[in-house]
Structures are given as C-alpha cells and as structure tokens.
Design an enzyme around this catalytic site. Sequence first.
Site, PDB file in Angstrom:
ATOM      1  N   ILE A 193       0.831  -1.204   0.000  1.00  0.00           N
ATOM      2  CA  ILE A 193       0.000   0.000   0.000  1.00  0.00           C
ATOM      3  C   ILE A 193       0.865   1.252   0.000  1.00  0.00           C
ATOM      4  O   ILE A 193       0.630   2.199  -0.749  1.00  0.00           O
ATOM      5  CB  ILE A 193      -0.946   0.012   1.211  1.00  0.00           C
ATOM      6  CG1 ILE A 193      -1.912  -1.173   1.149  1.00  0.00           C
ATOM      7  CG2 ILE A 193      -1.727   1.321   1.273  1.00  0.00           C
ATOM      8  CD1 ILE A 193      -2.848  -1.146  -0.033  1.00  0.00           C
TER       9      ILE A 193
ATOM     10  N   LYS B 265     -10.310  -5.882   9.254  1.00  0.00           N
ATOM     11  CA  LYS B 265     -10.083  -6.841  10.343  1.00  0.00           C
ATOM     12  C   LYS B 265     -10.133  -6.166  11.718  1.00  0.00           C
ATOM     13  O   LYS B 265     -10.150  -6.848  12.751  1.00  0.00           O
ATOM     14  CB  LYS B 265      -8.756  -7.561  10.133  1.00  0.00           C
ATOM     15  CG  LYS B 265      -8.773  -8.501   8.929  1.00  0.00           C
ATOM     16  CD  LYS B 265      -7.432  -9.138   8.687  1.00  0.00           C
ATOM     17  CE  LYS B 265      -7.514 -10.138   7.516  1.00  0.00           C
ATOM     18  NZ  LYS B 265      -7.925  -9.510   6.259  1.00  0.00           N
TER      19      LYS B 265
ATOM     20  N   GLY C 193      -3.292  -8.750  -4.957  1.00  0.00           N
ATOM     21  CA  GLY C 193      -1.921  -8.704  -5.417  1.00  0.00           C
ATOM     22  C   GLY C 193      -0.912  -8.221  -4.403  1.00  0.00           C
ATOM     23  O   GLY C 193       0.274  -8.150  -4.701  1.00  0.00           O
TER      24      GLY C 193
END
Length: 669
Positions: free
Chosen positions: A311, A428, A468
């Site tokens: 990221i 999460k 990915g």
Amino acid sequence: MRKYYSRILLILYDILIFAFIQWFMNIVYTGTVRLSFAGLMHQSALMLACIAYSRWAGQLHRQVWRYGGIQCYTRLILMDALGFGIYCSLEKILPIEHVRFDSMLATYGLFSLATLSMRMVYRYAYKCGNQNNLLGKLLRALLRIFAFGRVLTEAEADSGRIKIAIIGAGRVGLSLAEDLLNNSKAQYIPRCFIDIDKDKIGRDVRGIPILSESEATFEKLREHRIQEIVFAVPKMSRTRKLELYEYYQKSGFGIKNYDFPSMEIPGRKRQMREFSVEDLLFRKELQVIAPGTCSYYRNKVILITGGGGSIGSELCRQLAKMRPKKLIIADIYENCAYDVQQGLAFAYKGDLDICVEIVSVTNREGLARVYEEYHPDITIHAAAHKHVPLMEKNVLEAVNNNVFGTLNVLELCEEYGCGRFMLVSTDKAVNPTNVMGATKRVCEMITQAYSTRGRVRCSATRFGNVLGSAGSVIPLFKRQIAAGGPITVTDRRIIRYFMTIPEASQLVLESGAMAKNGELFVLDMGKPVRIWNLAESMIRISGVSGIEIVETGLRPGEKLYEELLCRKEELDRTENSMIFVEREEPLSMEELEKKLTILTEACATGRDEEVKMALHRVVPAYRTPEEVNGLVAADDTFIRSHGEETRDEGTPGDVTGAETSRISAGAIG
C-alpha cells in the site's frame, strides 16, 4: 535518407503530375489565356508553393498512404482547398501574368483529383496485390512503378508481424489500430475488428473489416491469419470479459488486454499485456480520486511510513502524480524502499524530490530525527505488521509495532507541527478475532482520541483485502497452479471483500483530503467473494486440468467473514458516493491512557499470552475466532445468502460447494 525515400518519391510524382496538367491546360485547353514562358513559371511556382504549404500545414507528409483511409483522403481535399484559396488571393495581388478564374480552378482541381487518385490506387495495389491472377499481377506492376523497384504487398510486408483481431471498434480499439498502422516498426498488425454495434458491423475502418461476434468464428479468424485476440473495451463487464476470454481460449489464439489507463503516469505507456486474474475475476478498477484532490497534496511535504510496502509504495506513486514539494519514504526494509525510490526517480527524471529514511516506527529517537529534518505537512501512516497467523504467534511484536508505533508517529506529529495524520486501517479491525485486527482497532482508537486534543487533524481509513499485495491469496493460488497444485483453501465457506492496490491507495488519499478531524472512513466495496469459488475460477481460466482444491482448516485468528463497519446503521455519506463515515464517539484521552497503560504493563511482562489478554480487555469487541465462527456456522442462512450473492453478482467462480473439489478446465463451463 532511407527514412525519407518514400516522401521524396511521392513529391516527385506530384511534381510530374503538376507539370503535365499545367502543360495540358496551357497548350491543349482552348479556354486558357496563353501565358509567356516567364508567366507560366511564375504561375507554376506560386501554385506549387501554395500546395506545398497547405499540405505541410495539414501534416500530410506524415501520412503512410498504404494504410490511408477516408479521413486521410478527406484531409488531402480540405488542405488542397485551403491552398487554392491562398493561391487565388496571392495571384490577384502579385505582379505576375494573370489567368482566368475558371482556368485556375480547373488546373488546381485536376491536380488535386489526380494526386488523390494516385494515392488511392497505391493503397488498393498494396492491399490487394497478393492475388494470383491477372489483376494481382497488374497491381504488383503498379507497385513497382510507384516505388521504382520491388515493393512488398500487404501480405508480404506483414509476414513478420503478429496479426491481431481487436475486440471493440470504439474509441480505444480505433486508437490502438491507428497507432499500429502508423508505426512501421510495430510488432503487431490489425487484420479485423470484432464488435456488437450493428451500425459498425460490415463496414471497414482504414481497410480493416468489422465483424460481428457471430461472424468471427475460429475459421473466419484463421482466414484472416489471426494469431492473437486483443481486448480493447475498457467498459466491458467482468462477466462478459470472462465469457469471451474462455471462448477465445479454446481457439488456441494468444489473448491480450490493451492496457488503457484512465490516469496517465509519467514514464508509463499504453501497452498490450497478458490478462491478469484481477482483469477477469473482479470488477473494473474504480477511480476514487476526485479532480480537486490533487491540489490538496500539491506542494506539500509528505511523509509515508511503511512507504516500501504494497500500500505504501502505491501511495507514493499516486502522490507523485500530484506534484508534492517533497516525498519522504520511511521504512524499516531498505530493499523495498530503494525499489520505490528508483522507480519514481526513473519515471519523473529528477522532477520529483524523493527522500528515503530507513527507520522503524518503534524507534522514537530515529523517527524524531526524520521529523526534525523534514517537518512534514502530512503524515500517512501505513507501517504495520499485517499477517494474521504470524501475529498470533508474535503478539508482543504486533502490539509494539502497530499500537506503540502509531502512538510514536502521532506524538511526533504533535511535537513537530505536522498538520495532518492519516491512518491506514483494515476491515479486520471491526469486531476483531485476531491480534492483528485488535491492534489496528487500538490504532483507530488512538487516532480518534488524538483528534480531540491537539493541533493535528486526524483520520483513519478502513478497507478490505488488497488484490496482489504481499501475502494475499491470488499470488499464492498462482504459484500453486504453476506448481501443478493442489490449491489450499482454509475453509470452503470463507468470504472476503477485495479491492485493488490503486483503489485502496486512492481511498486513503481521497478520504484524507476531505477529512475535517476524527473521521473513520470506509469504502463501499460491493459484494464479498467466496474464496473457494475464486480458486475454482482461477483453475478454469488457467487452462490447467487436474488441479485439486484442498481444505486445510482455519488458521489461528482467522474468521469466516470480514466486516467493514461496526454498526452499519450508523453511517454517514460523503460527497464521494463510494466513501462513508462511521459515526463513533472518540475515547477521551483519560480512557485512552488507561487502555495504553494496560497494554504497556502487559508488554513489560514479555509474555505473549499476557499481552493477548490485555488486548481483550482494551478492545471489548475482540472475541475468539472459535466463538464468532461457531455463530456464523450455526447460521446457515448467512452462509447461503452470501454464497448466492457472490454467484448472482458474477464474482469469481460459478461452481457450487457441493461439486467435487477435483476439477479440470474441461469439466467446468
């Protein structure tokens, strides 16, 4: 010189045609006033100059006439008309012998018609000169005359190039064909289009026929000597794209996707590339960035922690397009940070000020030196341990890095006057069942609490699984298929939300730009994906038979489904239809201090079990995966409804869980 040979030859032919027409009009045509030799030369020079200028202005010298189409011929006529207007104006005012207007018009018209006809005949001869009959021989002879020697026919000239059929005769497909036809060194040559638009089917574009899908049989495509199929329809639905991919895969043709980025990146060119699983199995990538967002980051000093990660590196690439004053990549792993730095340096050729700092967010002193040197305007905190099973085994490290690392960054933002802090969070963190999710939930609490006390404007952005990224399921499945299987799935009931790395990064930047203070942003990620169906679809599109799917059992801390919101009814929309804000009262600083004290004392024991128990006390929603998964497994309606949603929306795979786990490409679809 060879590069300009054809242009020089064409100019020579045009001059010869012009000389003949001038002789004809001045000697044979009785309506013309006879000119002296000097007058004829003056008129000829003026007319040629006007023709040359107008054709140069229309860039006709750049046209490859053997691929000429109606637009090229129309441009020739229009430029000649412009030249005639200029000629008529100059002819009246210059001190030369004058001729009648009808004579000028006839001369100019005949010349334009003759040169246009010559180019059309050349195009026809080039395209059809490979026929083994009298017409073919005549056309080949014309080609030799035109070129003063042997000229290859279209079939011969294209023999070394890969023949392609382009799916889509729209703007993108035509742009691709135009680029290939105008580039004599291109590796590919288009031979036909395939489209569903009835207004286009049966017509030609620059001599390339447009076929309907029913006409484009494998036999028909082989008649055109097609070797590869290229998809050039950016807005095609995922379901339709997958259907066509599987159909053409049976033909044995190569299949490629024309990469047509909606956001141009310096150094990146449009290209044909192999299809990726993401192209076929997931919705089209969404552009989250609004036009005004770039101005928010322009000329700012921006620090990205974890800037070398999946990221973080994409955040760097997205921000680079927005022209920040300085981009600081902070990461503990030097190899990844170096790769990002070098990639951006190459793409922007020194126009981007990039700095790399190798430092851990747990090293407060080292991090303070970074803030002291650069005084960033914006901090994007993407550094975190994210691997769920590994963090179950390394609880102390997870809390130190994720929780206290975040605390370090926020406190340094306050100390050194950084105006904006953006936390990269995860789904999460919602009702967590694992250590990683619980630590990220504490990070959200810290961010929201700090928004109430200091000068730093804080926000957190939450999203699902990233396609990915390092450690994600798709690269794992690819490796397992390449190795001949089996594919391992922890549980056939597992459901996840997915988004691409650029989408996740753009969400962080867009939400950060619109944040006022204390918001917890969430993206509308659509329908969840059943991982079992994803595995089946990947096997099917790989074309590899006999790959087995094996259930290995849920990993430590793993739950059957992920949530994006704590309370879906408490949700506010933003000006961006894809981004929402969860309404939640931030903790007071006193409450936060109590929670951090509990964690600090637990970490001081050095025992993972103590730290995990402390996390349960700090995050009330933190439950064991066995408890949550047991509730979900008991609710058969939940499992069935999510599975049906997945299939109805055309998400990866349409094979039900009741079918055998050993499947082959021939057994499905």
